[in-house]
Design a protein around this motif. Structure first.
Motif: not given
Lengths: 282, 338
Positions: B170-194
């Motif tokens: 789940p740490e990835l959520h924090t990483v992707l929350g960073r401003k620098e990675l906004q471009a990547l975050r917006q491209r994610v078409a599907g999120w799934c959580q176990l």
């Protein structure tokens, strides 16, 4: 460059050619994978090899939706909405067994239990078990034309094995445990470990267990039943359930296990001014 | 070992991610569905997150298995599976080319990218798609994440040429929350959580596994035993497997067909996870989530807690799981770890 790109096949074309529906349910896919070498039956089938089959029909009550997804039925859409909410809850909380009850008698518990079960059983690979937990009025068993014993009473008193008491129905995903015919004292039976063991056993092989439960207020049965369950749904009948009885109820139930409230029998008028039970969960 | 004792055909609680033993709780089913649909519909980036031991790798293998061998046998999928993402940008590209089996004699980056592009287009043109799966994606460096985003940019007008599945804690959520990675975050078409299993799901999990392994008749695990196992494991499938396997071994040792709750206690002690939910909340050690030790890496002081001799790598993995459990409990009580 654009010419180059245009030669690629779009996902839809590709999938259609491979014989895939655009939105294919994962259950169907898994089913297909297992089939070739799946001589093994599913767990619930293996456990209930010779269960008797009963027929669910509208004979007892016209508000039963035999088709489950019957679009003719006015409340079908409401039940589907309820099913969707329930599935979401299951995905986030992992619930399997749900008691369905109300503050006072006659608010529509039994019909909701049966219809929700029928609606849920329309999904693929989702075996559903309905338990008539109301050992006093046995309404669910009546709606199913009183199947012969054994039932819940016999199972809890150790007179019958689970696999002999659980009945299959004309819907391959729907299973029923009727109340049975033994005259027993409900609180004593439900207070024992047998009830919890039954729910534990059922949680292993059914994706959803709905228990038609006596009303909360006059009786002790409700608490005993929900002690073994993962949660409960409350049915409230519009224009009938008294505010006072709901307030008293609020003090009596365990809010952690309350999954939701279904508002039953709200008036919805069609062109003919026809009203129908319209459950809504909030 | 114990198969004939219980009348089983295969070992029911093996730790390897085996799609054959896929038992789908609702969260897992929906994750599998999202990934399956996402890849088939060429959605681009998909993210799968879940705490340690909840079955991320199993789900990934299952999706790949379904896509490759069975469901779309005729449609050609090219897949690259990155298990250890601690690489530099160049190494990463080289690794992907190897995995996709793209021959590229040149080591210059433009040549390599061009070769990769050719392959992606060719795959899509003949019907099919390319999938890049990255396990343990929370270990990716910022620059690799950026590199992956750029790789994922290759598309036609309408669809992505490369499907990227990031599987992570789940740490990835924090990483992707960073401003620098906004471009990547917006491209994610599907999120799934176990998530870990609930008690009834744990019951179903154990019963289904025994069933698939060929068990006839009633389960050796009593209902109360499963409750114990659930308390020790907190519903984490990997720990459930370890405990159940250990219980079955103990059962053979004492020549018994039924596993009672005491045997589950013994199993937990043997595995060094005998910290059943305490009645009183114990003090929570401050665990900075970034500095969590990697599985299989010696942490030096991993063995000081209980006196059981254990294999270091195994012990530290178990320690991590326990830490994760404690964090989750603390979270449930509304305390902030950070």
């Amino acid at each position: 460059m654009s010419k180059y790109f245009d030669e690629t096949q779009r996902a839809e074309e590709w999938l259609a050619r491979e014989g895939f529906a655009k939105r294919q349910d994962i259950s169907t896919v898994l089913e297909n994978i297992r089939k070739p070498d799946a001589v093994e039956p599913e767990l619930h089938e293996a456990r209930l090899p010779r269960s008797r089959t009963i027929h669910v029909s509208t004979a007892a009550d016209p508000s039963i939706m035999v088709g489950g997804n019957d679009s003719q039925h006015h409340s079908a859409e409401a039940y589907r909405a309820l099913r969707t909410r329930l599935m979401r809850l299951q995905a986030s909380k992992g619930l399997r067994s749900l008691a369905i009850s109300s503050a006072t008698p006659g608010e529509g518990k039994t019909v909701t239990t049966l219809n929700l079960g029928l609606c849920y059983a329309q999904l693929q690979n989702t075996p559903v078990l309905l338990i008539d937990g109301d050992l006093r009025s046995r309404r669910l068993s009546q709606l199913l034309s009183n199947p012969a014993a054994p039932g819940l009473a016999e199972v809890l008193s150790g007179e019958a094995r689970y696999e002999d008491a659980i009945l299959s129905t004309n819907n391959p995903n729907l299973f029923v445990l009727a109340a049975g015919s033994m005259m027993v004292s409900a609180p004593e039976l439900l207070a024992g470990t047998a009830w919890k063991e039954l729910i534990a056993w059922c949680s292993e092989s059914f994706r959803l267990i709905l228990i038609d439960t006596p009303p909360v207020r006059p009786l002790a049965d409700f608490e005993l039943i929900t002690a073994g369950c993962d949660g409960f749904l409350m049915i409230v009948r519009a224009y009938q359930t008294q505010r006072e009885s709901l307030q008293q109820l609020a003090g009596q139930i365990d809010p952690k296990k309350l999954v939701g409230v279904v508002l039953n029998s709200t008036q919805t008028y069609t062109k003919n001014g026809y009203s129908n039970p319209y459950p809504h969960k909030g | 070992m114990y198969l004939s004792h219980y009348g089983l055909k295969t070992e029911p609680f093996q730790l390897t991610p085996d799609p054959q033993f896929l038992q789908l709780a609702d969260a897992h089913r929906s994750a599998l569905s999202i990934l399956f649909q996402g890849v088939l519909m060429r959605k681009g980036f998909l993210v799968l997150t879940g705490p340690i031991g909840t079955g991320k790798t199993t789900i990934l293998h299952a999706v790949m298995h379904i896509l490759n061998d069975q469901a779309v046998s005729k449609a050609k999928l090219s897949t690259a599976f990155v298990v250890n993402p601690t690489l530099t940008r160049d190494e990463f590209l080289e690794f992907i080319l190897d995995e996709f089996e793209v021959p590229c004699p040149s080591t210059s980056k433009p040549r390599r990218l061009a070769a990769l592009n050719q392959m992606l287009l060719a795959t899509q043109r003949r019907g099919g798609t390319a999938v890049l799966v990255i396990d343990e994606a929370h270990l990716l460096s910022m620059e690799l994440l950026e590199e992956i985003r750029l790789l994922g940019n290759t598309d036609t007008y309408r669809e992505k040429l490369l499907q990227v599945v990031l599987s992570a804690q789940p740490e990835l959520h924090t990483v992707l929350g960073r401003k620098e990675l906004q471009a990547l975050r917006q491209r994610v078409a599907g999120w799934c959580q176990l998530r870990p299993l609930s008690l009834p799901e744990t019951r179903a999990y154990i019963a289904e596994r025994l069933h698939v392994a060929g068990l006839q008749g009633s389960s050796p695990f009593l209902a109360t035993t499963v409750e114990k196992i659930f308390n020790y494991s907190q519903g984490v499938p990997r720990l459930i497997n370890l405990l159940c396997d250990q219980c079955l071994l103990l059962g053979v040792g004492s020549q018994r067909l039924q596993i009672d709750p005491h045997m589950a206690e013994d199993a937990a002690v043997n595995l060094g996870i005998d910290t059943e939910l305490p009645a009183e909340p114990e003090p929570i050690p401050l665990v900075p989530s970034v500095a969590a030790p990697l599985p299989g890496i010696r942490t030096g002081n991993a063995n000081n807690g209980n006196g059981h001799a254990q294999i270091d790598g195994f012990q530290s993995s178990v320690d991590m799981l326990i830490q994760a459990m404690k964090q989750r409990r603390a979270k449930a009580r509304g305390q902030d770890i950070q």
